[in-house]
Design a protein around this motif. Sequence first.
Motif, PDB file in Angstrom:
ATOM      1  N   ALA A  11       0.747  10.279   1.810  1.00  0.00           N
ATOM      2  CA  ALA A  11       0.533   8.846   2.021  1.00  0.00           C
ATOM      3  C   ALA A  11       0.336   8.547   3.502  1.00  0.00           C
ATOM      4  O   ALA A  11      -0.519   7.719   3.868  1.00  0.00           O
ATOM      5  CB  ALA A  11       1.715   8.056   1.465  1.00  0.00           C
ATOM      6  N   ALA A  12       1.096   9.233   4.358  1.00  0.00           N
ATOM      7  CA  ALA A  12       0.942   9.035   5.808  1.00  0.00           C
ATOM      8  C   ALA A  12      -0.453   9.445   6.248  1.00  0.00           C
ATOM      9  O   ALA A  12      -1.098   8.752   7.061  1.00  0.00           O
ATOM     10  CB  ALA A  12       2.011   9.829   6.556  1.00  0.00           C
TER      11      ALA A  12
ATOM     12  N   GLY B 138      -3.112   7.018   7.793  1.00  0.00           N
ATOM     13  CA  GLY B 138      -3.334   7.291   9.212  1.00  0.00           C
ATOM     14  C   GLY B 138      -2.163   6.893  10.086  1.00  0.00           C
ATOM     15  O   GLY B 138      -2.354   6.325  11.172  1.00  0.00           O
ATOM     16  N   CYS B 139      -0.952   7.145   9.619  1.00  0.00           N
ATOM     17  CA  CYS B 139       0.225   6.809  10.402  1.00  0.00           C
ATOM     18  C   CYS B 139       1.272   7.919  10.252  1.00  0.00           C
ATOM     19  O   CYS B 139       1.057   8.878   9.509  1.00  0.00           O
ATOM     20  CB  CYS B 139       0.801   5.461   9.986  1.00  0.00           C
ATOM     21  SG  CYS B 139       1.367   5.404   8.273  1.00  0.00           S
ATOM     22  N   ALA B 140       2.409   7.758  10.900  1.00  0.00           N
ATOM     23  CA  ALA B 140       3.473   8.767  10.863  1.00  0.00           C
ATOM     24  C   ALA B 140       4.209   8.722   9.526  1.00  0.00           C
ATOM     25  O   ALA B 140       4.269   7.676   8.858  1.00  0.00           O
ATOM     26  CB  ALA B 140       4.444   8.535  12.012  1.00  0.00           C
TER      27      ALA B 140
ATOM     28  N   SER C  93       9.601   4.100   6.054  1.00  0.00           N
ATOM     29  CA  SER C  93      10.135   2.785   6.396  1.00  0.00           C
ATOM     30  C   SER C  93       9.457   1.690   5.569  1.00  0.00           C
ATOM     31  O   SER C  93      10.126   0.795   5.038  1.00  0.00           O
ATOM     32  CB  SER C  93       9.924   2.528   7.887  1.00  0.00           C
ATOM     33  OG  SER C  93      10.329   1.231   8.215  1.00  0.00           O
ATOM     34  N   ARG C  94       8.147   1.749   5.444  1.00  0.00           N
ATOM     35  CA  ARG C  94       7.419   0.738   4.657  1.00  0.00           C
ATOM     36  C   ARG C  94       7.839   0.769   3.185  1.00  0.00           C
ATOM     37  O   ARG C  94       8.020  -0.281   2.562  1.00  0.00           O
ATOM     38  CB  ARG C  94       5.913   0.978   4.767  1.00  0.00           C
ATOM     39  CG  ARG C  94       5.340   0.633   6.117  1.00  0.00           C
ATOM     40  CD  ARG C  94       3.867   0.980   6.196  1.00  0.00           C
ATOM     41  NE  ARG C  94       3.315   0.722   7.517  1.00  0.00           N
ATOM     42  CZ  ARG C  94       2.103   1.070   7.902  1.00  0.00           C
ATOM     43  NH1 ARG C  94       1.274   1.673   7.042  1.00  0.00           N
ATOM     44  NH2 ARG C  94       1.681   0.804   9.125  1.00  0.00           N
TER      45      ARG C  94
ATOM     46  N   GLU D 291       0.829  -1.200   0.000  1.00  0.00           N
ATOM     47  CA  GLU D 291       0.000   0.000   0.000  1.00  0.00           C
ATOM     48  C   GLU D 291       0.868   1.256   0.000  1.00  0.00           C
ATOM     49  O   GLU D 291       0.657   2.178  -0.802  1.00  0.00           O
ATOM     50  CB  GLU D 291      -0.916  -0.006   1.231  1.00  0.00           C
ATOM     51  CG  GLU D 291      -1.783   1.216   1.364  1.00  0.00           C
ATOM     52  CD  GLU D 291      -2.598   1.184   2.641  1.00  0.00           C
ATOM     53  OE1 GLU D 291      -3.830   1.363   2.519  1.00  0.00           O
ATOM     54  OE2 GLU D 291      -2.025   0.983   3.730  1.00  0.00           O
ATOM     55  N   ALA D 292       1.865   1.312   0.852  1.00  0.00           N
ATOM     56  CA  ALA D 292       2.746   2.477   0.940  1.00  0.00           C
ATOM     57  C   ALA D 292       3.513   2.673  -0.367  1.00  0.00           C
ATOM     58  O   ALA D 292       3.625   3.794  -0.884  1.00  0.00           O
ATOM     59  CB  ALA D 292       3.722   2.319   2.111  1.00  0.00           C
TER      60      ALA D 292
END
Length: 181
Positions: A135-136, A140-142, A148-149, A120-121
């Motif tokens: 994308a973050a 819904g993330c940092a 990193s992903r 997805e990332a």
Amino acid sequence: MTPEPDPELREALLAAVPSLRAFAISLSGQVDRADDLVQDTLLRALANLHRFEPGTNLNAWLFTILRNLFHSEYRKRRREVEDPDGSYAGRLKVQPDQGAHLDFEDFRSALAKLPSDQREALLLVGASGFSYEEAAHICGCAVGTIKSRVNRARFRLASLLNVEDIEDLGPDSMTRAALQG
């Protein structure tokens, strides 16, 4: 075979030939090219005689056909390269298509093997063109998590596809050598 036009229309077509020829010469600048244009115009007119509306201006219709033919051929010739002895054509080389298709199938298969969060990332940043920040927000993330992903996904894809450096991408060495010729 095209049916014979009625005698009056036939005479009108023949009477238009000198004017058509003069117009064709003024467009092309070459007598032989102009004669070909006039002939093509008359052939097209005869083939499409059913489209001519009696009572309208036959000369205008014929001149329009001639002009359109001239411009169509002009556009076509602009894209053509004169190569009477075939030397240019002999130097043309094209990379085969089947390799790209197989590479794409390998890529799709490897992409499907990635964990869903990495896939997805990578798709958001690499394929859809979103920034890491966008994308973050979508995931819904940092931002660091997305980076990193994406990084882990790229390394995993490279491993699955056996890509160690830039030379492993694109055509193989044999194809590159053939294209260098």
